[in-house]
Design a protein around this motif. Structure first.
Motif, mmCIF file in Angstrom:
data_model
loop_
_atom_site.group_PDB
_atom_site.id
_atom_site.type_symbol
_atom_site.label_atom_id
_atom_site.label_comp_id
_atom_site.label_asym_id
_atom_site.label_seq_id
_atom_site.Cartn_x
_atom_site.Cartn_y
_atom_site.Cartn_z
ATOM 1 N N MET A 1 1.050 -1.119 0.043
ATOM 2 C CA MET A 1 0.084 -0.045 -0.007
ATOM 3 C C MET A 1 0.800 1.295 0.199
ATOM 4 S SD MET A 1 -2.998 0.889 2.816
ATOM 5 C CE MET A 1 -3.468 -0.971 2.602
ATOM 6 N N ARG A 2 0.560 2.227 -0.936
ATOM 7 C CA ARG A 2 1.418 3.369 -0.955
ATOM 8 C C ARG A 2 0.703 4.642 -0.188
ATOM 9 N NH1 ARG A 2 5.410 2.446 -4.762
ATOM 10 N NH2 ARG A 2 5.742 4.838 -4.733
ATOM 11 N N VAL A 3 1.279 5.086 0.767
ATOM 12 C CA VAL A 3 0.565 5.901 1.728
ATOM 13 C C VAL A 3 1.533 7.433 1.625
ATOM 14 C CG1 VAL A 3 -0.199 6.295 3.944
ATOM 15 C CG2 VAL A 3 -0.243 3.971 3.171
ATOM 16 N N VAL A 4 0.640 8.379 1.683
ATOM 17 C CA VAL A 4 1.259 9.870 1.924
ATOM 18 C C VAL A 4 0.804 10.185 3.287
ATOM 19 C CG1 VAL A 4 1.662 12.229 1.339
ATOM 20 C CG2 VAL A 4 1.587 10.175 -0.462
ATOM 21 N N ILE A 5 1.732 10.385 4.355
ATOM 22 C CA ILE A 5 1.390 11.105 5.494
ATOM 23 C C ILE A 5 1.395 12.457 5.538
ATOM 24 C CG2 ILE A 5 1.848 11.019 7.998
ATOM 25 C CD1 ILE A 5 3.100 7.867 7.620
ATOM 26 N N VAL A 6 0.524 13.378 5.545
ATOM 27 C CA VAL A 6 0.600 14.551 5.643
ATOM 28 C C VAL A 6 0.226 15.074 7.092
ATOM 29 C CG1 VAL A 6 -0.330 16.836 4.648
ATOM 30 C CG2 VAL A 6 -0.583 14.674 3.213
ATOM 31 N N THR A 7 1.467 15.741 7.613
ATOM 32 C CA THR A 7 1.331 15.999 9.083
ATOM 33 C C THR A 7 1.786 17.122 9.225
ATOM 34 O OG1 THR A 7 2.129 15.291 11.268
ATOM 35 C CG2 THR A 7 3.689 15.030 9.425
ATOM 36 N N GLU A 8 0.817 18.017 10.290
ATOM 37 C CA GLU A 8 1.304 19.265 10.664
ATOM 38 C C GLU A 8 2.558 19.498 11.516
ATOM 39 O OE1 GLU A 8 -0.639 21.812 9.736
ATOM 40 O OE2 GLU A 8 -2.322 20.489 8.867
ATOM 41 N N SER A 9 3.074 18.296 11.938
ATOM 42 C CA SER A 9 4.330 18.205 12.716
ATOM 43 C C SER A 9 4.999 16.895 12.605
ATOM 44 C CB SER A 9 4.013 18.517 14.176
ATOM 45 O OG SER A 9 5.271 18.731 15.063
ATOM 46 N N PHE A 10 6.375 17.023 12.457
ATOM 47 C CA PHE A 10 7.513 15.645 12.535
ATOM 48 C C PHE A 10 8.606 15.988 13.254
ATOM 49 C CE2 PHE A 10 9.435 12.237 10.139
ATOM 50 C CZ PHE A 10 8.476 11.352 10.354
ATOM 51 N N PRO A 11 9.023 14.978 13.991
ATOM 52 C CA PRO A 11 10.419 15.019 14.439
ATOM 53 C C PRO A 11 11.526 15.815 13.429
ATOM 54 C CG PRO A 11 9.620 12.985 14.858
ATOM 55 C CD PRO A 11 8.739 13.460 13.757
ATOM 56 N N PRO A 12 12.178 16.648 14.340
ATOM 57 C CA PRO A 12 12.545 16.806 15.673
ATOM 58 C C PRO A 12 11.326 17.476 16.570
ATOM 59 C CG PRO A 12 13.796 18.459 14.425
ATOM 60 C CD PRO A 12 12.996 17.592 13.419
ATOM 61 N N ASP A 13 10.367 17.842 16.099
ATOM 62 C CA ASP A 13 9.253 18.516 16.926
ATOM 63 C C ASP A 13 9.003 17.282 17.839
ATOM 64 O OD1 ASP A 13 9.521 20.454 15.114
ATOM 65 O OD2 ASP A 13 7.477 20.175 14.316
ATOM 66 N N VAL A 14 8.704 17.957 19.162
ATOM 67 C CA VAL A 14 8.358 16.741 20.293
ATOM 68 C C VAL A 14 6.828 17.332 20.554
ATOM 69 C CG1 VAL A 14 8.881 16.152 22.383
ATOM 70 C CG2 VAL A 14 10.608 16.829 21.056
ATOM 71 N N ASN A 15 5.939 16.448 19.955
ATOM 72 C CA ASN A 15 4.413 16.537 20.369
ATOM 73 C C ASN A 15 3.675 15.623 19.984
ATOM 74 O OD1 ASN A 15 3.600 17.278 17.510
ATOM 75 N ND2 ASN A 15 4.708 18.943 17.833
ATOM 76 N N GLY A 16 2.418 15.214 20.338
ATOM 77 C CA GLY A 16 1.723 14.042 20.095
ATOM 78 C C GLY A 16 1.571 13.734 18.485
ATOM 79 N N VAL A 17 1.212 14.852 17.923
ATOM 80 C CA VAL A 17 1.113 14.769 16.348
ATOM 81 C C VAL A 17 2.424 14.163 15.711
ATOM 82 C CG1 VAL A 17 0.584 15.934 14.070
ATOM 83 C CG2 VAL A 17 -0.867 16.492 16.128
ATOM 84 N N ALA A 18 3.503 14.840 16.095
ATOM 85 C CA ALA A 18 4.837 14.386 15.331
ATOM 86 C C ALA A 18 5.245 12.992 15.863
ATOM 87 C CB ALA A 18 5.992 15.301 15.768
ATOM 88 N N HIS A 19 5.051 12.613 17.176
ATOM 89 C CA HIS A 19 5.210 11.326 17.439
ATOM 90 C C HIS A 19 4.347 10.222 17.136
ATOM 91 C CE1 HIS A 19 6.883 8.039 20.333
ATOM 92 N NE2 HIS A 19 5.652 7.824 20.642
ATOM 93 N N CYS A 20 3.066 10.431 16.749
ATOM 94 C CA CYS A 20 2.115 9.521 16.210
ATOM 95 C C CYS A 20 2.509 9.378 14.668
ATOM 96 C CB CYS A 20 0.777 10.002 16.469
ATOM 97 S SG CYS A 20 -0.544 8.857 15.738
ATOM 98 N N ALA A 21 2.780 10.492 13.972
ATOM 99 C CA ALA A 21 3.181 10.426 12.597
ATOM 100 C C ALA A 21 4.566 9.537 12.315
ATOM 101 C CB ALA A 21 3.378 11.799 12.074
ATOM 102 N N LEU A 22 5.336 9.695 13.296
ATOM 103 C CA LEU A 22 6.543 9.025 13.044
ATOM 104 C C LEU A 22 6.458 7.402 13.627
ATOM 105 C CD1 LEU A 22 9.633 8.583 12.799
ATOM 106 C CD2 LEU A 22 9.560 9.211 15.430
ATOM 107 N N GLN A 23 5.578 7.018 14.346
ATOM 108 C CA GLN A 23 5.304 5.753 14.674
ATOM 109 C C GLN A 23 4.518 5.099 13.728
ATOM 110 O OE1 GLN A 23 6.508 3.909 16.771
ATOM 111 N NE2 GLN A 23 7.518 5.646 18.403
ATOM 112 N N THR A 24 3.420 5.983 13.284
ATOM 113 C CA THR A 24 2.667 5.241 11.844
ATOM 114 C C THR A 24 3.792 4.846 10.652
ATOM 115 O OG1 THR A 24 0.835 6.820 12.515
ATOM 116 C CG2 THR A 24 0.921 6.130 10.257
#
Length: 375
Positions: A1-24
């Motif tokens: 499956m080809r997935v594009v994750i569009v996220t408002e934040s990503f590491p090195p940011d430290v917050n819930g959105v960034a962490h969840c996007a990274l784990q996904t």
């Protein structure tokens, strides 16, 4: 499956959105899928791709006025171009607000299914920062999430809020926790002596230091005899909190194994923010074997079993927070029982387990699209 994750934040940011996007992204790669992340560019000098498990496309961004730790994406053709070039099967919108809104529009133009992950209580933030604007925030949420094939809510409280405000096609998708990293045996007695040289009970908070987190509610805890408050995190409220919380130790931002060591070295974890759609730090505290004090609102309602893994208190009630901590400070056996029960509660909540649930949601959305086309 080809997935594009569009996220408002990503590491090195430290917050819930960034962490969840990274784990996904990590889980998709582990399961043999092909993700690409689209995120706002980090501040100059940062190396954002050090931990990325897949390609990351950065769009130009500017710091949010008054809160420079948050980057806001500027309009860019890179987003739509990435959807085309990656031949996306599905678009994953992580906490859509600015970049995610553009991602939703681009997915709609291209006929690509979109799954929107609700992660931020924008209405609560509107009340906190502007004193009004809650109705406008919900109009924006309905507009963005209503256009998605599916919206995923992280907690039952968030799901109820979305449905109450007219957002269609909502299902529950919680968050995982790294129980290998966060565990009780990381407790560090040398660190404890450094933080509490007189053997004080350590009450910890971990999270952003921003107005909506209401960390100032710990002021009463600072006044308890034999208690040391330790604050982990950073943000625009830090200078004011250093004045409001006399005697508290501020450790700044901590991550990875260092954060896990700090967590496990607390005796009690106290969270104060009433606007959490989930509250990942509560799960990390439970995985670390800590009793939790948290507001009876939002995500903590799903996470903390009152009287079993911790104590839920009325939101925005500094006296209730103080009294809950005082009761735990006076009862080592209760603290131990809550901590043991909390660890047992989260042991099955791995990122692998919740990641597989996410892939299941993608699969159902794609099947629904195929059925609609065939009809």
């Amino acid at each position: 499956m080809r997935v594009v994750i569009v996220t408002e934040s990503f590491p090195p940011d430290v917050n819930g959105v960034a962490h969840c996007a990274l784990q996904t992204a990590r889980h998709l790669v582990d399961r043999g899928h092909a993700p690409v992340v689209v995120a706002p560019a980090s501040a100059p000098g940062h190396k954002p791709d050090a931990f990325a498990p897949c390609p990351v496309v950065h769009v130009p961004s500017l710091p949010l006025p008054g809160y420079p730790q948050v980057r806001v994406a500027l309009p860019s053709r890179r987003l739509a171009a990435t959807l085309v070039e990656h031949r996306a099967d599905v678009v994953h919108l992580a906490g859509p607000f600015v970049l995610g809104v553009r991602g939703m529009a681009a997915a709609a133009r291209l006929g690509i299914p979109a799954v929107a992950v609700y992660q931020t209580d924008l209405a609560g933030y509107a009340r906190t920062y502007m004193g009004a604007g809650e109705a406008a925030a919900w109009r924006r949420i309905r507009s963005v999430h209503g256009a998605a094939d599916l919206t995923l809510a992280p907690s039952s409280a968030a799901l109820h809020d979305l449905e109450t405000h007219g957002v269609p096609r909502v299902e529950l998708w919680p968050r995982g926790v790294d129980t290998e990293r966060f565990r009780p045996d990381r407790r560090d007695e040398a660190l404890r002596r450094e933080l509490a040289p007189n053997g004080e009970l350590i009450v910890g908070y971990v999270g952003r230091l921003a107005p909506e987190k209401q960390v100032e509610l710990l002021a009463g805890v600072c006044g308890l005899d034999g208690v040391r408050v330790v604050i982990v995190g950073d943000g625009p409220s830090r200078p004011g909190l250093e004045q409001a919380l006399p005697g508290a130790v501020f450790l700044g931002r901590r991550t990875g194994d260092d954060l896990a060591r700090v967590f496990a070295s607390f005796d009690v974890f106290a969270h104060t923010g009433p606007f959490e759609t989930f509250c990942q730090t509560v799960q990390e505290a439970m995985a670390s074997g800590l009793p939790v004090v948290a507001p009876a609102a939002g995500g903590p309602l799903d996470l903390v079993a009152h009287g079993h893994t911790g104590l839920l208190v009325p939101p925005r009630d500094a006296t209730a927070v103080r009294d809950a901590v005082r009761s735990l400070a006076a009862d080592p056996g209760l603290r131990a029982a809550f901590g043991t029960a909390g660890r047992a509660t989260v042991e099955g909540r791995t990122w692998a387990a919740v990641g597989d649930r996410l892939i299941g949601h993608y699969t159902k959305v794609l099947a629904g699209r195929r059925t609609a086309v065939a009809a």
